[in-house]
Motif scaffolding. Structure first.
Motif, PDB file in Angstrom:
ATOM      1  N   VAL A 243       0.791  -1.232   0.000  1.00 38.63           N
ATOM      2  CA  VAL A 243       0.000   0.000   0.000  1.00 38.63           C
ATOM      3  C   VAL A 243       0.824   1.283   0.000  1.00 38.63           C
ATOM      4  O   VAL A 243       0.309   2.335  -0.363  1.00 38.63           O
ATOM      5  N   ILE A 244       2.098   1.217   0.394  1.00 40.55           N
ATOM      6  CA  ILE A 244       2.913   2.433   0.458  1.00 40.55           C
ATOM      7  C   ILE A 244       2.991   3.149  -0.895  1.00 40.55           C
ATOM      8  O   ILE A 244       2.890   4.378  -0.943  1.00 40.55           O
ATOM      9  N   PRO A 245       3.182   2.439  -2.031  1.00 42.26           N
ATOM     10  CA  PRO A 245       3.221   3.165  -3.309  1.00 42.26           C
ATOM     11  C   PRO A 245       1.960   3.977  -3.571  1.00 42.26           C
ATOM     12  O   PRO A 245       2.047   5.115  -4.055  1.00 42.26           O
ATOM     13  N   ALA A 246       0.793   3.422  -3.235  1.00 38.55           N
ATOM     14  CA  ALA A 246      -0.454   4.156  -3.450  1.00 38.55           C
ATOM     15  C   ALA A 246      -0.537   5.366  -2.529  1.00 38.55           C
ATOM     16  O   ALA A 246      -0.971   6.447  -2.940  1.00 38.55           O
ATOM     17  N   ILE A 247      -0.108   5.193  -1.271  1.00 42.62           N
ATOM     18  CA  ILE A 247      -0.119   6.310  -0.322  1.00 42.62           C
ATOM     19  C   ILE A 247       0.842   7.400  -0.783  1.00 42.62           C
ATOM     20  O   ILE A 247       0.505   8.587  -0.800  1.00 42.62           O
ATOM     21  N   ARG A 248       2.053   6.999  -1.204  1.00 43.94           N
ATOM     22  CA  ARG A 248       3.036   7.971  -1.679  1.00 43.94           C
ATOM     23  C   ARG A 248       2.520   8.695  -2.923  1.00 43.94           C
ATOM     24  O   ARG A 248       2.718   9.902  -3.089  1.00 43.94           O
ATOM     25  N   GLY A 249       1.836   7.962  -3.799  1.00 45.01           N
ATOM     26  CA  GLY A 249       1.290   8.596  -4.997  1.00 45.01           C
ATOM     27  C   GLY A 249       0.261   9.657  -4.652  1.00 45.01           C
ATOM     28  O   GLY A 249       0.227  10.736  -5.258  1.00 45.01           O
ATOM     29  N   SER A 250      -0.573   9.370  -3.657  1.00 43.83           N
ATOM     30  CA  SER A 250      -1.573  10.348  -3.231  1.00 43.83           C
ATOM     31  C   SER A 250      -0.913  11.556  -2.572  1.00 43.83           C
ATOM     32  O   SER A 250      -1.327  12.697  -2.786  1.00 43.83           O
ATOM     33  N   ILE A 251       0.126  11.311  -1.762  1.00 46.43           N
ATOM     34  CA  ILE A 251       0.854  12.419  -1.131  1.00 46.43           C
ATOM     35  C   ILE A 251       1.467  13.316  -2.209  1.00 46.43           C
ATOM     36  O   ILE A 251       1.378  14.551  -2.148  1.00 46.43           O
ATOM     37  N   GLN A 252       2.072  12.682  -3.208  1.00 48.73           N
ATOM     38  CA  GLN A 252       2.693  13.454  -4.292  1.00 48.73           C
ATOM     39  C   GLN A 252       1.665  14.319  -5.014  1.00 48.73           C
ATOM     40  O   GLN A 252       1.896  15.512  -5.257  1.00 48.73           O
ATOM     41  N   LYS A 253       0.518  13.748  -5.327  1.00 51.83           N
ATOM     42  CA  LYS A 253      -0.531  14.493  -6.024  1.00 51.83           C
ATOM     43  C   LYS A 253      -0.991  15.695  -5.199  1.00 51.83           C
ATOM     44  O   LYS A 253      -1.149  16.807  -5.720  1.00 51.83           O
ATOM     45  N   LEU A 254      -1.186  15.490  -3.903  1.00 51.19           N
ATOM     46  CA  LEU A 254      -1.683  16.558  -3.036  1.00 51.19           C
ATOM     47  C   LEU A 254      -0.624  17.622  -2.785  1.00 51.19           C
ATOM     48  O   LEU A 254      -0.943  18.812  -2.649  1.00 51.19           O
ATOM     49  N   LEU A 255       0.653  17.218  -2.739  1.00 52.84           N
ATOM     50  CA  LEU A 255       1.730  18.201  -2.599  1.00 52.84           C
ATOM     51  C   LEU A 255       1.807  19.093  -3.840  1.00 52.84           C
ATOM     52  O   LEU A 255       1.972  20.316  -3.725  1.00 52.84           O
ATOM     53  N   ILE A 256       1.674  18.490  -5.002  1.00 55.27           N
ATOM     54  CA  ILE A 256       1.711  19.258  -6.247  1.00 55.27           C
ATOM     55  C   ILE A 256       0.555  20.253  -6.294  1.00 55.27           C
ATOM     56  O   ILE A 256       0.681  21.370  -6.806  1.00 55.27           O
ATOM     57  N   GLU A 257      -0.571  19.860  -5.702  1.00 57.90           N
ATOM     58  CA  GLU A 257      -1.736  20.755  -5.657  1.00 57.90           C
ATOM     59  C   GLU A 257      -1.556  21.875  -4.641  1.00 57.90           C
ATOM     60  O   GLU A 257      -2.370  22.799  -4.580  1.00 57.90           O
ATOM     61  N   GLY A 258      -0.480  21.793  -3.823  1.00 60.33           N
ATOM     62  CA  GLY A 258      -0.224  22.844  -2.854  1.00 60.33           C
ATOM     63  C   GLY A 258      -0.942  22.663  -1.521  1.00 60.33           C
ATOM     64  O   GLY A 258      -1.083  23.619  -0.755  1.00 60.33           O
ATOM     65  N   ARG A 259      -1.379  21.445  -1.210  1.00 58.65           N
ATOM     66  CA  ARG A 259      -2.080  21.195   0.060  1.00 58.65           C
ATOM     67  C   ARG A 259      -1.113  21.253   1.241  1.00 58.65           C
ATOM     68  O   ARG A 259       0.066  20.928   1.112  1.00 58.65           O
ATOM     69  N   SER A 260      -1.625  21.647   2.391  1.00 52.12           N
ATOM     70  CA  SER A 260      -0.804  21.697   3.598  1.00 52.12           C
ATOM     71  C   SER A 260      -0.604  20.287   4.160  1.00 52.12           C
ATOM     72  O   SER A 260      -1.367  19.361   3.850  1.00 52.12           O
ATOM     73  N   ASP A 261       0.431  20.139   5.009  1.00 50.76           N
ATOM     74  CA  ASP A 261       0.679  18.837   5.636  1.00 50.76           C
ATOM     75  C   ASP A 261      -0.539  18.383   6.438  1.00 50.76           C
ATOM     76  O   ASP A 261      -0.913  17.205   6.410  1.00 50.76           O
ATOM     77  N   LYS A 262      -1.149  19.308   7.167  1.00 52.55           N
ATOM     78  CA  LYS A 262      -2.294  18.958   8.000  1.00 52.55           C
ATOM     79  C   LYS A 262      -3.456  18.444   7.156  1.00 52.55           C
ATOM     80  O   LYS A 262      -4.111  17.446   7.499  1.00 52.55           O
ATOM     81  N   GLU A 263      -3.718  19.091   6.022  1.00 50.71           N
ATOM     82  CA  GLU A 263      -4.823  18.671   5.158  1.00 50.71           C
ATOM     83  C   GLU A 263      -4.535  17.319   4.514  1.00 50.71           C
ATOM     84  O   GLU A 263      -5.411  16.460   4.421  1.00 50.71           O
ATOM     85  N   ILE A 264      -3.287  17.132   4.069  1.00 47.22           N
ATOM     86  CA  ILE A 264      -2.922  15.858   3.441  1.00 47.22           C
ATOM     87  C   ILE A 264      -3.061  14.713   4.446  1.00 47.22           C
ATOM     88  O   ILE A 264      -3.590  13.647   4.125  1.00 47.22           O
ATOM     89  N   ALA A 265      -2.566  14.927   5.667  1.00 44.96           N
ATOM     90  CA  ALA A 265      -2.656  13.891   6.694  1.00 44.96           C
ATOM     91  C   ALA A 265      -4.107  13.518   6.965  1.00 44.96           C
ATOM     92  O   ALA A 265      -4.447  12.335   7.082  1.00 44.96           O
ATOM     93  N   ARG A 266      -4.980  14.527   7.047  1.00 41.67           N
ATOM     94  CA  ARG A 266      -6.406  14.250   7.314  1.00 41.67           C
ATOM     95  C   ARG A 266      -7.025  13.483   6.160  1.00 41.67           C
ATOM     96  O   ARG A 266      -7.745  12.508   6.379  1.00 41.67           O
ATOM     97  N   ARG A 267      -6.734  13.878   4.936  1.00 44.27           N
ATOM     98  CA  ARG A 267      -7.355  13.234   3.780  1.00 44.27           C
ATOM     99  C   ARG A 267      -6.896  11.794   3.591  1.00 44.27           C
ATOM    100  O   ARG A 267      -7.639  10.963   3.065  1.00 44.27           O
ATOM    101  N   LEU A 268      -5.675  11.488   4.031  1.00 40.09           N
ATOM    102  CA  LEU A 268      -5.147  10.136   3.845  1.00 40.09           C
ATOM    103  C   LEU A 268      -5.242   9.282   5.105  1.00 40.09           C
ATOM    104  O   LEU A 268      -4.835   8.126   5.095  1.00 40.09           O
ATOM    105  N   GLY A 269      -5.793   9.857   6.178  1.00 41.87           N
ATOM    106  CA  GLY A 269      -5.941   9.089   7.408  1.00 41.87           C
ATOM    107  C   GLY A 269      -4.613   8.782   8.079  1.00 41.87           C
ATOM    108  O   GLY A 269      -4.459   7.754   8.733  1.00 41.87           O
ATOM    109  N   LEU A 270      -3.628   9.676   7.936  1.00 39.55           N
ATOM    110  CA  LEU A 270      -2.304   9.492   8.535  1.00 39.55           C
ATOM    111  C   LEU A 270      -2.109  10.458   9.691  1.00 39.55           C
ATOM    112  O   LEU A 270      -2.737  11.521   9.736  1.00 39.55           O
ATOM    113  N   SER A 271      -1.235  10.094  10.613  1.00 44.07           N
ATOM    114  CA  SER A 271      -0.840  11.052  11.630  1.00 44.07           C
ATOM    115  C   SER A 271       0.069  12.085  10.970  1.00 44.07           C
ATOM    116  O   SER A 271       0.700  11.816   9.936  1.00 44.07           O
TER     117      SER A 271
END
Length: 292
Positions: A220-248
């Motif tokens: 599952v890590i590749p899928a999680i990393r892919g989502s993080i990459q997409k959201l970072l490119i969109e300019g999302r904050s760390d807090k928003e990305i963590a909430r959207r992906l269910g991560l601490s």
């Protein structure tokens, strides 16, 4: 992407949506906008014709009417959901984002799930990939699937949702989830059910082996990393990305640190730029065009 909503002769609402995941999310936002328009129309109709309607910056949904009911307060929301679950006849669909759930919540749900499955009720639940590393959730899933329920995971999906018998749906009404909307408008419930089914088709079955998180991570890590990459490119904050992906937040920052190492980035802004440039070059190579 175009979302069309047409009133038919029998009063039903027909919603047409192209089979694209991004479009599904955009369309769901537009459904929310449409519900806001409905709220304003009901308020205007109820007002005295001689009294001008004053529109606030943020229209408040009506408490009841036209197949939508706002429920305020967690005890009231839970009671309304339980009331519908007590009368379920054939199916319960649930989407539970935000990662692992408290173990006490999972334990309390086991008896109810066992009773519903024994009564012949079909149950399907979507979690996020991050739950695969949580032991209480894994134990819960092992138990409910042994009863006959089905569980799958995705890296990221829509908000929390419960659909009962494809006739009633519950979704949050605010970011804090202290208010909910009970939806009985069949056209909208069918639309939400279609959104769930599309996500279910893309999701992966919940594994029990390997048991160790270190061994399960490659799945599952590749899928999680892919989502993080997409959201970072969109300019999302760390807090928003963590909430959207269910991560601490700490786990998310560890992933970002690894991505910075891989791309040779010194800071987060540079990382987003480099990943966006890499994505653009990859698309250009696929199309045979220059990225410039």
């Amino acid at each position: 992407m175009a979302l069309s909503a047409v009133d038919t002769a029998d009063g039903a609402l027909t919603i047409t949506l192209p089979p694209d995941d991004l479009a599904c999310r955009d369309a769901l936002v537009k459904v929310g906008d449409a519900l806001g328009d409905l709220s304003r129309a009901i308020a205007a109709r109820a007002a005295d014709n001689s009294t001008p309607v004053v529109r606030s910056a943020e229209p408040v949904a009506p408490t009841r009417g036209e197949g939508f009911e706002t429920i305020d307060g967690l005890p009231e929301i839970n009671a309304a959901i339980q009331d519908m679950l007590d009368g379920v006849t054939f199916e319960i669909l649930t989407a539970q984002p935000d990662g692992p759930r408290p173990s006490v919540v999972l334990d309390d749900a086991l008896d109810a799930v066992r009773a519903q499955i024994s009564a012949g009720i079909s149950m399907r639940t979507l979690y996020q990939h991050s739950t695969r590393f949580d032991e209480p959730t894994k134990e819960y899933v092992r138990a409910v699937t042994s009863y006959g329920a089905q569980v799958r995971t995705l890296a990221e999906f829509f908000e929390r949702m419960i659909i009962v018998d494809r006739r009633t749906a519950f979704i949050p009404a605010n970011a804090a989830r202290t208010s909910a909307v009970k939806i009985t408008n069949l056209a909208v419930v069918q639309f939400l059910t279609d959104i769930f089914e599309r996500a279910w088709d893309r999701a992966e079955s919940y594994p029990f082996l390997p048991v160790r998180a270190a061994d399960a991570a490659p799945e599952v890590i590749p899928a999680i990393r892919g989502s993080i990459q997409k959201l970072l490119i969109e300019g999302r904050s760390d807090k928003e990305i963590a909430r959207r992906l269910g991560l601490s937040l700490r786990s998310l920052q560890a992933h970002v640190a690894r991505l910075k190492e891989e791309h040779g980035a010194e800071h987060r802004l540079q990382l987003g730029y480099l990943m966006g440039l890499q994505e653009r070059c990859a698309l250009a190579r696929e199309s045979g065009c220059s990225p410039a």
